[in-house]
Write a protein that holds these residues in place. Structure first.
Motif, PDB file in Angstrom:
ATOM      1  N   TYR A 366      50.303  50.856  10.048  1.00 58.95           N
ATOM      2  CA  TYR A 366      50.435  50.081  10.979  1.00 58.95           C
ATOM      3  C   TYR A 366      50.668  48.426  10.769  1.00 58.95           C
ATOM      4  N   LEU A 367      51.324  47.543  11.295  1.00 61.48           N
ATOM      5  CA  LEU A 367      51.423  46.021  11.094  1.00 61.48           C
ATOM      6  C   LEU A 367      50.174  45.304  11.766  1.00 61.48           C
ATOM      7  N   GLY A 368      49.853  45.840  12.947  1.00 62.71           N
ATOM      8  CA  GLY A 368      48.962  45.039  13.562  1.00 62.71           C
ATOM      9  C   GLY A 368      49.064  45.699  15.051  1.00 62.71           C
ATOM     10  N   PHE A 369      48.237  45.119  15.871  1.00 63.96           N
ATOM     11  CA  PHE A 369      48.242  45.397  17.519  1.00 63.96           C
ATOM     12  C   PHE A 369      48.189  44.057  18.054  1.00 63.96           C
ATOM     13  N   VAL A 370      49.257  44.151  19.136  1.00 59.47           N
ATOM     14  CA  VAL A 370      49.392  42.959  20.036  1.00 59.47           C
ATOM     15  C   VAL A 370      49.304  43.650  21.683  1.00 59.47           C
ATOM     16  N   GLU A 371      48.818  42.704  22.308  1.00 62.77           N
ATOM     17  CA  GLU A 371      48.723  43.215  23.896  1.00 62.77           C
ATOM     18  C   GLU A 371      48.713  41.785  24.742  1.00 62.77           C
ATOM     19  N   VAL A 372      49.447  42.141  25.583  1.00 62.47           N
ATOM     20  CA  VAL A 372      49.881  41.501  26.726  1.00 62.47           C
ATOM     21  C   VAL A 372      49.066  41.653  28.166  1.00 62.47           C
ATOM     22  N   HIS A 373      48.091  40.607  28.901  1.00 59.27           N
ATOM     23  CA  HIS A 373      47.426  40.973  29.796  1.00 59.27           C
ATOM     24  C   HIS A 373      47.499  39.911  30.788  1.00 59.27           C
ATOM     25  N   ILE A 374      47.337  39.953  31.859  1.00 63.70           N
ATOM     26  CA  ILE A 374      47.195  39.065  32.923  1.00 63.70           C
ATOM     27  C   ILE A 374      45.830  38.374  32.759  1.00 63.70           C
ATOM     28  N   GLU A 375      45.726  37.103  32.926  1.00 65.40           N
ATOM     29  CA  GLU A 375      44.576  36.285  32.398  1.00 65.40           C
ATOM     30  C   GLU A 375      43.189  36.951  32.984  1.00 65.40           C
ATOM     31  N   GLN A 376      43.315  36.842  34.425  1.00 66.07           N
ATOM     32  CA  GLN A 376      42.069  37.320  34.987  1.00 66.07           C
ATOM     33  C   GLN A 376      41.004  36.278  35.099  1.00 66.07           C
ATOM     34  N   GLY A 377      41.549  35.248  35.334  1.00 65.63           N
ATOM     35  CA  GLY A 377      40.778  33.965  35.352  1.00 65.63           C
ATOM     36  C   GLY A 377      41.740  32.723  36.185  1.00 65.63           C
ATOM     37  N   PRO A 378      41.242  31.801  36.317  1.00 70.97           N
ATOM     38  CA  PRO A 378      41.808  30.551  36.947  1.00 70.97           C
ATOM     39  C   PRO A 378      42.460  29.482  36.120  1.00 70.97           C
ATOM     40  N   VAL A 379      42.159  29.715  34.779  1.00 74.36           N
ATOM     41  CA  VAL A 379      42.542  28.383  33.904  1.00 74.36           C
ATOM     42  C   VAL A 379      44.100  28.182  34.179  1.00 74.36           C
ATOM     43  N   LEU A 380      44.994  29.327  33.539  1.00 71.91           N
ATOM     44  CA  LEU A 380      46.314  28.941  33.616  1.00 71.91           C
ATOM     45  C   LEU A 380      46.840  28.611  35.161  1.00 71.91           C
ATOM     46  N   ASN A 381      46.186  29.164  36.033  1.00 68.25           N
ATOM     47  CA  ASN A 381      46.773  28.986  37.523  1.00 68.25           C
ATOM     48  C   ASN A 381      46.456  27.536  37.644  1.00 68.25           C
ATOM     49  N   GLU A 382      45.353  27.095  37.320  1.00 67.95           N
ATOM     50  CA  GLU A 382      45.067  25.574  37.744  1.00 67.95           C
ATOM     51  C   GLU A 382      45.862  24.623  36.820  1.00 67.95           C
ATOM     52  N   ILE A 383      46.102  24.814  35.659  1.00 66.28           N
ATOM     53  CA  ILE A 383      47.040  23.874  34.947  1.00 66.28           C
ATOM     54  C   ILE A 383      48.420  24.009  34.903  1.00 66.28           C
ATOM     55  N   ASP A 384      48.926  25.084  35.780  1.00 66.05           N
ATOM     56  CA  ASP A 384      50.274  25.107  35.956  1.00 66.05           C
ATOM     57  C   ASP A 384      51.097  25.506  34.800  1.00 66.05           C
ATOM     58  N   LEU A 385      50.507  26.424  34.091  1.00 64.16           N
ATOM     59  CA  LEU A 385      51.390  26.978  33.117  1.00 64.16           C
ATOM     60  C   LEU A 385      51.528  28.815  33.201  1.00 64.16           C
ATOM     61  N   PRO A 386      52.447  29.080  32.741  1.00 62.44           N
ATOM     62  CA  PRO A 386      52.493  30.508  32.960  1.00 62.44           C
ATOM     63  C   PRO A 386      52.103  31.417  31.955  1.00 62.44           C
ATOM     64  N   LEU A 387      51.967  30.776  30.619  1.00 58.26           N
ATOM     65  CA  LEU A 387      51.382  31.794  29.555  1.00 58.26           C
ATOM     66  C   LEU A 387      50.209  30.924  28.722  1.00 58.26           C
ATOM     67  N   GLY A 388      49.475  31.907  28.097  1.00 55.45           N
ATOM     68  CA  GLY A 388      48.418  31.087  27.431  1.00 55.45           C
ATOM     69  C   GLY A 388      48.138  32.230  25.984  1.00 55.45           C
ATOM     70  N   VAL A 389      47.793  31.634  25.176  1.00 54.28           N
ATOM     71  CA  VAL A 389      47.677  32.379  23.814  1.00 54.28           C
ATOM     72  C   VAL A 389      46.240  32.496  23.505  1.00 54.28           C
ATOM     73  N   VAL A 390      45.743  33.781  23.339  1.00 54.68           N
ATOM     74  CA  VAL A 390      44.087  33.950  23.399  1.00 54.68           C
ATOM     75  C   VAL A 390      43.656  33.664  21.849  1.00 54.68           C
ATOM     76  N   THR A 391      42.664  33.021  21.674  1.00 49.08           N
ATOM     77  CA  THR A 391      42.233  32.806  20.270  1.00 49.08           C
ATOM     78  C   THR A 391      41.051  33.756  19.880  1.00 49.08           C
ATOM     79  N   SER A 392      40.580  34.183  20.792  1.00 48.96           N
ATOM     80  CA  SER A 392      39.409  35.096  20.656  1.00 48.96           C
ATOM     81  C   SER A 392      39.032  35.930  21.663  1.00 48.96           C
ATOM     82  N   ILE A 393      38.482  37.166  21.635  1.00 48.13           N
ATOM     83  CA  ILE A 393      37.931  37.855  22.725  1.00 48.13           C
ATOM     84  C   ILE A 393      36.500  37.565  22.810  1.00 48.13           C
ATOM     85  N   ASN A 394      35.765  37.099  23.643  1.00 46.00           N
ATOM     86  CA  ASN A 394      34.344  36.916  23.653  1.00 46.00           C
ATOM     87  C   ASN A 394      33.640  37.900  23.121  1.00 46.00           C
TER      88      ASN A 394
END
Length: 595
Positions: A366-394
């Motif tokens: 495998y080359l790797g794994f990618v996942e698309v997911h709804i944010e499940q939080g308010p940040v993108l909604n508050e800053i009026d952006l449709p997409l966000g790039v994840v840096t790390s899963i806590n």
């Protein structure tokens, strides 16, 4: 003829404003100001134009924002009755059926309008046109109206503005003839999957799909049908734990694959997009490749993971864990609320338990794994952006604990002689809040508090509590936990109390692989959007795959303040269109790299 970006980019300020007339209700100043935000080369995408309009309103200040809200008519209000709505508003309110309200509905909306205006001083704003230009059901409009009437003024103003931007987005789509075909497809798929729900929830109109129930198996069959049909996957099957696996071969069937996907189970009374979005978006990408007769230099393997939420059985990440070789055989003897073991449920579903070890994937393939997911939080909604790039899963750690003092009479025990367990935990709660807030992207939550046998006139002698501490790296998480535990001891020592604490869960952080994160960033920029980097506070299947291969995630904005695990979880078809395009762009990047 539809408007084009070429026309708009060549227009003078006056022409630009005229071309966008009606996009924002009675507010030409927004287009006038957005004209000055044009890049030297012009707006490259419709998404870039929308963002410039949004940013113009964000920068306008509260007074002008309220004026913008007040420029809009009430729903089913006086302007509708007097037929003085703009053509755009007439179309939107008509499609939502607001011109056909029953007398009871009309009276209810009028009362809500009056109550809302009295509370906030501006009209209620809701984008009443949904995907495919259809109106929202009147019952949903009225329920949303009543719910938002209870909101805080600042929160409600922001929600009104977001709905105004959504109305403008729909109107721009009409002007440009821009139809979010892929976004509509994913939205339709999600709606169809949501028709399946477990007994006891389906009857109440609630979405609940837990591991290997009839509804769960119906969802799996539906995914198989779509993958085998228009999507054109070469190999589609349900594996030994119930994962739905679709493989689309590369130009060489033996070429390494990109692994992607998410889960199709839900929490109880959950939303339609958590997990499922990450299956449906890559399915749409494969469908487009198949329709074009294209093969990439690598294969694509989309997996609908059967279990991530741990609702029926305490086996979180069961589906993705099987692919990493971490299926725990002890899970098989767990019983659900009806006494049915996992083993029995799997056998009833026709799954071959003996084949589970063979599900383990070889990372070298495998080359790797990618996942698309709804944010499940308010940040993108508050800053009026449709997409966000994840840096790390806590990474996270959880505890359950108890503070023990002395129960005593609330009237006769002086304040300086109390051994109040609940007061101690309250002090700890405030410390957790301060300490977590002092570190970027760390979070701390005391989600459970209980005073056993508590009484209104008794000083609490015992208080049970939980701790959930998360951070972007294990080191930050561990430092946070050490400080919280040390503070608990200091509080107890000062107050003459005892405490017990049990660690119940520890999960490592999963930083995104730099190369894969960079691909998502380039894919977002290709849509004409700025890159917004953010951590994921929730756990995802990518967290499990991270243990064996590089991974990275893309977040999609959620509506209704980004709420998730809730029936109010929502997305737009336009945002989803951008998400599908970003996913397709990532595939094209990878194709160029591996050609």
């Amino acid at each position: 003829m539809p408007l084009t970006l070429q026309q708009l980019n060549a227009a003078t300020q006056a022409e630009f404003t005229a071309l966008l007339d009606g996009t924002y209700e009675h507010s030409p100043w927004i287009a006038e100001a957005a004209w000055a935000r044009r890049p030297v080369t012009g707006f490259a995408t419709l998404a870039a134009l929308k963002l410039a309009l949004v940013q113009t309103v964000r920068d306008a200040g509260r007074e002008r924002q309220i004026a913008l809200v007040r420029a809009h008519p009430e729903l089913a209000g006086k302007a509708m009755v007097s037929r003085s709505l703009t053509a755009e508003s007439t179309n939107e309110q008509g499609k939502a059926g607001l011109t056909d309200c029953t007398p009871e509905e009309f009276a209810r909306i009028q009362q809500l309008n009056a109550d809302y205006n009295a509370r906030f001083g501006w009209p209620f704003i809701l984008a009443v046109r949904g995907p495919r230009g259809l109106g929202l059901p009147r019952a949903e409009i009225i329920a949303t109206f009543a719910r938002r009437l209870q909101g805080h003024p600042d929160v409600e103003l922001a929600e009104c503005l977001r709905n105004i931007h959504r109305i403008a987005e729909i109107r721009l789509g009409d002007k440009f003839g821009d139809v979010p075909v892929q976004g509509n497809l994913v939205w339709d798929w999600a709606e169809q999957l949501a028709q399946h729900s477990d007994p006891g929830f389906a009857e109440q109109g609630q979405l609940t799909v837990t591991y290997l129930t009839d509804a769960h198996r119906a969802c799996a069959r539906q995914l198989v049908q779509w993958m085998q049909g228009d999507c054109g996957f070469d190999d589609v099957h349900i594996d030994a734990v119930g994962n739905v696996v679709g493989i689309y071969h590369g130009s060489d069937a033996s070429a390494p694959r990109l692994l992607t996907g998410s889960h199709y189970d839900t929490v109880r009374n959950g939303g339609k997009y958590d997990g499922r979005l990450g299956i449906l978006v890559p399915m749409a990408c494969v469908r487009a490749l198949h329709a074009a007769g294209r093969r990439l230099p690598f294969g694509i393997e989309v997996v609908g993971f059967a279990e991530e939420e741990g609702q029926r059985y305490k086996a979180t990440f069961l589906g993705s864990g099987a692919l990493t070789g971490h299926f725990d055989p002890a899970w098989l003897e767990q019983q659900d609320a009806d006494g049915v073991t996992m083993r029995a449920a799997m056998q009833a579903a026709g799954l071959r338990i003996d084949d589970i070890p063979a599900l383990r994937r070889d990372p070298a393939r495998y080359l790797g794994f990618v996942e698309v997911h709804i944010e499940q939080g308010p940040v993108l909604n508050e800053i009026d952006l449709p997409l966000g790039v994840v840096t790390s899963i806590n990474g996270g750690v959880r505890y359950v604990g108890e503070v023990v003092g002395m129960a005593s009479h609330a009237g006769t025990t002086p304040m300086d002689r109390r051994r109040d367990a609940a007061a101690a935990v309250a002090e700890l709660v405030l410390y957790v809040e301060r300490r977590a807030a002092a570190v970027p992207d760390a979070v701390g939550t005391v989600g459970q508090l209980q005073v056993p046998a508590g009484s209104i006139n008794v000083v609490p002698g015992r208080c049970r509590f939980s701790l959930d501490l998360r951070a972007t790296t294990n080191a930050v998480r561990d430092a946070l936990a050490a400080d919280v535990l040390a503070e608990l001891q200091r509080i107890c020592d000062r107050r003459g109390l005892a405490s017990t604490l049990e660690e119940t869960m520890r999960a490592s952080a999963a930083p995104s692989a730099p190369a894969w994160q960079a691909r998502w960033e380039a894919a977002v920029q290709a849509q004409g959007l700025p890159v917004f980097r953010m951590p994921s506070g929730a756990g995802h299947d990518a967290m499990k795959l991270h243990e064996v291969m590089p991974q990275a995630m893309l977040f999609l904005r959620g509506l209704n303040a980004g709420i998730s695990h809730n029936p109010l979880e929502a997305i737009t078809n336009d945002d989803t269109e951008l998400c599908v395009r970003a996913c397709a762009d990532l595939l094209e990047q990878l194709a160029r790299e591996t050609a």
